[in-house]
Design an enzyme around this catalytic site. Sequence first.
Site, short mmCIF file in Angstrom:
data_model
loop_
_atom_site.label_atom_id
_atom_site.label_comp_id
_atom_site.label_asym_id
_atom_site.label_seq_id
_atom_site.Cartn_x
_atom_site.Cartn_y
_atom_site.Cartn_z
NE ARG A 269 -22.56 43.44 40.77
CZ ARG A 269 -22.21 42.30 41.57
NH1 ARG A 269 -20.90 41.56 41.35
NH2 ARG A 269 -22.80 42.13 42.49
CG ASP B 157 -21.08 19.28 49.51
OD1 ASP B 157 -20.52 19.59 50.44
OD2 ASP B 157 -22.27 19.02 49.13
CG ASN C 104 -15.04 36.99 43.67
OD1 ASN C 104 -15.91 36.53 44.32
ND2 ASN C 104 -14.52 38.00 43.31
CB ALA D 206 -24.12 35.79 44.50
N PRO E 248 -20.88 34.69 39.53
CG PRO E 248 -22.64 34.29 40.77
CD PRO E 248 -21.31 33.63 40.69
CG ASN E 249 -24.21 39.42 38.98
OD1 ASN E 249 -24.70 39.23 37.76
ND2 ASN E 249 -24.73 38.88 40.11
CG HIS F 228 -15.22 37.62 48.83
ND1 HIS F 228 -16.07 36.86 48.13
CD2 HIS F 228 -14.91 36.57 49.74
CE1 HIS F 228 -16.42 35.82 48.69
NE2 HIS F 228 -15.52 35.61 49.44
CD GLU G 287 -14.43 32.59 50.63
OE1 GLU G 287 -15.43 32.98 50.52
OE2 GLU G 287 -14.15 31.92 51.42
CB SER H 108 -16.92 44.27 48.15
OG SER H 108 -17.63 43.17 48.33
#
Length: 149
Positions: free
Chosen positions: A21, A91, A78, A81, A13-14, A104, A102, A106
Amino acid sequence: MKKNINVLLINGPNLNLLGDREKNIYGDKTLSCLINDLKKRSEILNISLNDIQSNAEHVIIEKIHSAKKEKIDYIIINPAAFTHTSIAIRDALIAVTIPFIEVHISNIYARENFRSHSWLSDISKGVITGLGLDGYFWALETISKRCCV
């Protein structure tokens, strides 16, 4: 000749708002520009890169479920949130048994306290956090070196 590696890139999301952003955190490159650059690098690494971005948890879960049928070798995710909230995505990743990294943009450990817990990190092959958009490229490089040899 090394086999083509099938990689699924999932952005949560986002992340569709990259470039607009919080530029001080996420930079000014758009998601489409990032994906374009990643696909160029993927070709050089003999990686077939499929990508999805969704703000909807169920869409991400369904894509993870279909990854097995699509013969995906590796996932870069990624979760944004959903990192801190989604046991359902956790799961799904466990269920398909496809290795994943994974990523990210930031450093989630240097931000608000609630962002410092990931439901995915302990089941991932690795976590890249805080290196900006370069984290995605590092994930591709890692997969190229370690996957399917």
